[in-house]
Scaffold this motif. Structure first.
Motif, PDB file in Angstrom:
ATOM      1  N   LEU A 129       6.621  -7.462  -1.034  1.00  0.00           N
ATOM      2  CA  LEU A 129       6.571  -6.684  -2.416  1.00  0.00           C
ATOM      3  C   LEU A 129       8.175  -6.427  -2.522  1.00  0.00           C
ATOM      4  N   ASP A 130       8.521  -6.978  -3.804  1.00  0.00           N
ATOM      5  CA  ASP A 130       9.922  -6.914  -4.235  1.00  0.00           C
ATOM      6  C   ASP A 130      10.274  -5.561  -4.710  1.00  0.00           C
ATOM      7  N   TYR A 131      11.644  -5.043  -4.646  1.00  0.00           N
ATOM      8  CA  TYR A 131      12.148  -3.999  -5.138  1.00  0.00           C
ATOM      9  C   TYR A 131      11.525  -3.652  -6.560  1.00  0.00           C
ATOM     10  N   GLY A 132      10.854  -2.584  -6.954  1.00  0.00           N
ATOM     11  CA  GLY A 132      10.573  -2.443  -8.276  1.00  0.00           C
ATOM     12  C   GLY A 132       9.375  -2.767  -8.889  1.00  0.00           C
ATOM     13  N   THR A 173       9.580  -5.591   2.082  1.00  0.00           N
ATOM     14  CA  THR A 173      10.263  -6.567   1.256  1.00  0.00           C
ATOM     15  C   THR A 173      10.194  -7.754   1.890  1.00  0.00           C
ATOM     16  N   PRO A 174      10.384  -8.922   0.880  1.00  0.00           N
ATOM     17  CA  PRO A 174      10.494 -10.180   1.664  1.00  0.00           C
ATOM     18  C   PRO A 174      11.667 -10.212   2.841  1.00  0.00           C
ATOM     19  N   ALA A 175      12.783  -9.699   2.698  1.00  0.00           N
ATOM     20  CA  ALA A 175      13.895  -9.858   3.629  1.00  0.00           C
ATOM     21  C   ALA A 175      13.306  -9.260   4.957  1.00  0.00           C
ATOM     22  N   THR A 176      12.621  -7.965   4.815  1.00  0.00           N
ATOM     23  CA  THR A 176      12.120  -7.418   6.080  1.00  0.00           C
ATOM     24  C   THR A 176      11.108  -8.096   6.785  1.00  0.00           C
ATOM     25  N   LEU A 177      10.176  -8.701   5.863  1.00  0.00           N
ATOM     26  CA  LEU A 177       9.297  -9.651   6.581  1.00  0.00           C
ATOM     27  C   LEU A 177       9.896 -10.749   7.231  1.00  0.00           C
ATOM     28  N   ALA A 178      10.859 -11.418   6.649  1.00  0.00           N
ATOM     29  CA  ALA A 178      11.570 -12.509   7.559  1.00  0.00           C
ATOM     30  C   ALA A 178      12.504 -12.090   8.610  1.00  0.00           C
ATOM     31  N   ILE A 179      13.000 -10.851   8.767  1.00  0.00           N
ATOM     32  CA  ILE A 179      13.390 -10.156   9.856  1.00  0.00           C
ATOM     33  C   ILE A 179      12.494 -10.194  10.835  1.00  0.00           C
ATOM     34  N   MET A 180      11.185  -9.460  10.556  1.00  0.00           N
ATOM     35  CA  MET A 180      10.212  -9.343  11.447  1.00  0.00           C
ATOM     36  C   MET A 180       9.676 -10.617  11.948  1.00  0.00           C
ATOM     37  N   ARG A 181       9.558 -11.389  11.169  1.00  0.00           N
ATOM     38  CA  ARG A 181       9.329 -13.022  11.665  1.00  0.00           C
ATOM     39  C   ARG A 181      10.198 -13.522  12.714  1.00  0.00           C
TER      40      ARG A 181
END
Length: 359
Positions: free
Chosen positions: A83-86, A61-69
């Motif tokens: 990849l957004d939910y849904g 998800t976009p938020a997870t990628l931001a957290i990983m960065r």
């Protein structure tokens, strides 16, 4: 005969394999939460035992990628695909979508379909209301791959606001003492803050420096946390009677000596185990977890309605037994490399730095 074989729905154990790198979806050519660097990884959430550096291609998800960065910097991996939910994506001979897991910001279940068979890999999840992330979404499936961190009947988490009430009562009872709460940087910290705000605590909350970067990131994603201040640079008198959040390792560190006669608290599902609280020198244990408890795990099996479950990290045997008694086929995957709620930490950043701990 050949046509019948061609249309047969292959059982998931024929196309999902447990390899040393982790859970491998063969017809898609990708791993889910790999524990070693791989070519293609689908990552459920940003905790360090699920999101590891060095993969060539990462889907999340976009938020997870931001957290990983934010946590890993340049080591996060090669190409990053949100990849957004849904949304549904075709990968090889599979279709993949992400459904909310309710664990932390951006956390997702991975829904994989292949030739008419559907598998849902839960990652970590909880069923409690949480203002900081999208709620868990039950997805009907043929096989449900579930965590079991608190997979024993003894683990029944009390109401969250009741635990926060214990902290507020102690603050009122000892107004001259600092209260320092050990809490993990990703998820638990922000959730505890929103629980405090929901309970009416509107004073500034002081943060150890290791907790600040992810709190800023949550704010960027629209999570309101109220007034936060830096405890690391505060004078001792400023912290008298204050509420301070810090990584669990920092609570026992010399950093905490600057606090005014601190009441030591810890927010974790493991605070149900008194021995763990005593070992950590915790005066005020707060049973607040970002994982489903026993009742919630059992309810989730009913909600998804899968005729078969695979149980990953945690107390696997009890949940396997529970499912089997109810006519659900069940087995333990025994994946290696995943930790419990107390152990998801970034090496070398326990008491400082920008990464901090997980939940």
């Amino acid at each position: 005969m050949s046509a019948a074989l061609h249309t047969e729905r292959p059982h998931p154990d024929r196309w999902i394999k447990v390899l040393p790198e982790g859970l491998f979806v063969e017809p898609g050519g990708f791993f889910i939460d790999p524990v070693r660097p791989v070519d293609r990884a689908v990552v459920t959430h940003g905790h360090s035992d699920h999101a590891r550096p060095g993969n060539r291609h990462v889907l999340a998800t976009p938020a997870t990628l931001a957290i990983m960065r934010r946590r890993m910097g340049e080591a996060v991996g090669g190409s990053l695909q949100p990849l957004d939910y849904g949304e549904t994506l075709r990968i090889g001979d599979t279709s993949v979508r992400l459904a909310p897991a309710g664990h932390v910001l951006g956390s997702a279940q991975v829904v994989v379909e292949h030739r008419g068979s559907r598998v849902v890999v839960s990652g970590d999840y909880k069923r409690r209301f949480d203002r900081t992330c999208a709620p868990f979404e039950p997805v009907p499936c043929d096989v449900f791959v579930t965590e079991a961190t608190f997979g024993l009947p003894v683990f029944r988490h009390p109401p969250d606001l009741a635990e926060v009430g214990k902290l507020l009562h102690s603050l009122a009872l000892f107004p001259e003492r600092s209260h320092v709460v050990g809490t993990y940087a990703l998820g638990k910290c922000q959730r505890l803050i929103t629980l405090l705000r929901a309970a009416g605590y509107d004073r500034p909350i002081w943060l150890h420096g290791a907790l600040e970067p992810l709190c800023r990131l949550y704010a960027e994603f629209g999570v309101e946390l109220g007034e936060l201040r830096q405890a690391t640079v505060a004078a001792r008198d400023e912290l008298k009677g204050a509420l301070v959040l810090a990584p669990p390792g920092a609570v026992a560190d010399r950093w905490a000596r600057r606090l005014a006669d601190p009441v030591v608290a810890m927010a974790s599902g493991w605070m149900r185990v008194r021995q763990r609280a005593r070992q950590r020198g915790v005066e005020l244990p707060l049973v607040i977890s970002d994982h489903a408890d026993w009742d919630e795990l059992c309810r989730t099996l009913e909600d998804v309605g899968a005729p078969e479950i695979w149980v990953t990290h945690g107390r696997e045997e009890a949940l396997v037994h529970y499912a089997t008694q109810r006519g659900i086929r069940a087995r333990a995957l025994a994946l290696i490399g995943f930790e419990d709620e107390d152990s998801d930490e970034v090496p070398g950043q326990e008491a400082g730095g920008t990464g901090g701990e997980g939940a």
